[in-house]
Design a protein around this motif. Structure first.
Motif, short mmCIF file in Angstrom:
data_model
loop_
_atom_site.label_atom_id
_atom_site.label_comp_id
_atom_site.label_asym_id
_atom_site.label_seq_id
_atom_site.Cartn_x
_atom_site.Cartn_y
_atom_site.Cartn_z
N PRO A 148 38.99 46.58 65.30
CA PRO A 148 39.16 46.39 63.86
C PRO A 148 39.04 47.70 63.11
O PRO A 148 38.28 48.60 63.49
N GLN A 149 39.80 47.84 62.03
CA GLN A 149 39.75 49.02 61.19
C GLN A 149 38.86 48.71 59.98
O GLN A 149 39.23 47.93 59.11
N CYS A 150 37.67 49.32 59.94
CA CYS A 150 36.70 49.04 58.87
C CYS A 150 36.95 50.03 57.74
O CYS A 150 36.28 51.05 57.63
N LEU A 209 30.05 46.27 64.84
CA LEU A 209 30.88 45.15 64.41
C LEU A 209 30.41 44.59 63.07
O LEU A 209 31.24 44.26 62.20
N LEU A 210 29.10 44.48 62.89
CA LEU A 210 28.59 43.96 61.61
C LEU A 210 28.96 44.87 60.46
O LEU A 210 29.22 44.40 59.34
N ALA A 211 29.00 46.18 60.70
CA ALA A 211 29.36 47.13 59.64
C ALA A 211 30.80 46.94 59.16
O ALA A 211 31.13 47.33 58.04
N CYS A 212 31.62 46.34 59.99
CA CYS A 212 33.01 46.10 59.59
C CYS A 212 33.12 45.09 58.44
O CYS A 212 34.14 45.05 57.75
N TYR A 243 23.56 44.46 59.02
CA TYR A 243 23.09 45.16 60.21
C TYR A 243 22.08 44.29 60.93
O TYR A 243 21.51 43.35 60.37
N CYS A 244 21.84 44.64 62.20
CA CYS A 244 20.86 43.93 63.04
C CYS A 244 19.67 44.85 63.28
O CYS A 244 19.84 46.01 63.69
#
Length: 353
Positions: A334-336, A156-159, A188-189
């Motif tokens: 979501p579309q990243c 999710l964070l990469a989005c 990123y985490c």
């Protein structure tokens, strides 16, 4: 005329008005006269020139309002100083232990640390129970982040990477304002770690520039999705024109980690006169300061004030499907896809979190 005193000789400088009357002043001691009427010229002390430098600063922002109101492990400021011996030690001797100058470098005369900055890296430290499912206790200190959940968080964070319209992640910005478009280079985490029996994780984000509350809202929305309060599709909807209710995570864990000057380094870092602003030699000091001051402050404050637990209890009142009816069912992930860099952000504009 006989019987009258001669008028006083004119003063070298005009008088200044002081309480009770005028006071005559001399700007400096008058020159000495030698025999024969010659005047002895007194040699003035040589004034050292000031030089433009940058200082690498670290400070714990808890308890006072400093630069942008957050803690920092690698803030950079530029100024002109006299390069006296043991300058860093002399400065630090006047500072409390939670404010340190970790490094110093000479820079070009026209350098400005704010305008020449290419990007900034922040980290957000939070207890991992923030990622626990909403059905669990809001502050379950026995919770440990699993590899699967960490993978979901990072997906999710990469989005956020790339250029997006972040008008929903700040206040007083409309969807059509060019300054609402920001470029995120990475987010990123890191793997979790324990402090005082409580598990924490650090989210890192590097961006061209950030708006007020942007990072805290970026973290807040991912937490809401992972906990099950919001669908993943809310990420993509948040970059659209419609208003989306994006929660703002607490400010406690937000820390400025590094300021980047990549264009400056390319131009001046190898010219033989100036050092590149990479601070590799000071990295051990940065790590030590985080371990001694920043991390303990975040941990102790979280335990005492329970800011994350209290914020998590407010997530159910957010309406994450407010615009879902207009946009569809809201069930698609979501579309990243947008990784294009934004136009250069105007130098010198505020960068407040």
């Amino acid at each position: 005329m006989a019987g009258k005193e001669a008028p006083p000789a004119p003063a070298a400088h005009p008088p200044r008005k002081a309480p009770g009357g005028w006071v005559w002043e001399e700007a400096q001691n008058p020159p000495k006269r030698l025999r024969g009427g010659e005047v002895e010229v007194q040699e003035q002390p040589r004034k050292l020139p000031k030089r433009k430098i940058v200082l690498l600063m670290a400070y714990s922002g808890k308890g006072y309002h400093g630069m942008q109101g957050v803690s920092a492990a690698g803030q950079v400021v530029s100024l002109k100083v006299w390069l006296i011996e043991d300058l860093l030690d002399k400065i630090n001797s006047h500072l409390p232990s939670h404010i340190r100058i970790l490094g110093l470098k000479r820079v070009t005369g026209g350098f400005n640390s704010k305008n020449k900055c290419d990007a900034r890296t922040y980290f957000y430290m939070l207890p991992t129970f923030a990622f626990a499912h909403k059905d669990r206790d809001v502050q379950d200190e026995t919770y440990r982040l699993s590899a699967e959940t960490l993978q979901q968080v990072n997906r999710l964070l990469a989005c956020y990477k790339g250029t997006h319209n972040f008008h929903n992640f700040t206040s007083q910005k409309g969807p059509h304002e060019p300054s609402a478009r920001r470029y995120v280079l990475e987010m990123y985490c890191e793997p979790p770690f324990e402090r005082e029996g409580l598990e924490f994780a650090v989210i890192k984000v590097k961006g061209q520039s950030f708006m007020m509350h942007q990072i805290r809202k970026m973290v807040g929305l991912v937490v809401a999705i992972v906990k099950g309060y919001a669908p993943e599709s809310v990420l993509e909807r948040s970059w659209g024109e419609e208003k989306v209710d994006v929660p703002k995570a607490p400010g406690l864990g937000l820390v400025l980690e590094r300021v980047h000057f990549e264009k400056y380094n390319q131009r001046f870092g190898g010219d033989g006169l100036h050092e590149p602003l990479d601070w590799a030699q000071e990295e051990a000091k940065v790590v030590a300061f985080k371990e001694q001051h920043i991390y303990p402050t975040i941990v102790s404050t979280e335990r005492r004030e329970r800011s994350m637990a209290q914020w998590l209890s407010t997530l159910p009142i957010h309406n994450f499907s407010a615009t879902a009816i207009a946009m569809g069912s809201g069930t698609q992930p979501p579309q990243c896809w947008d990784h294009r860099p934004a136009l250069p952000y105007p130098a010198g504009l505020p960068n407040i979190l």
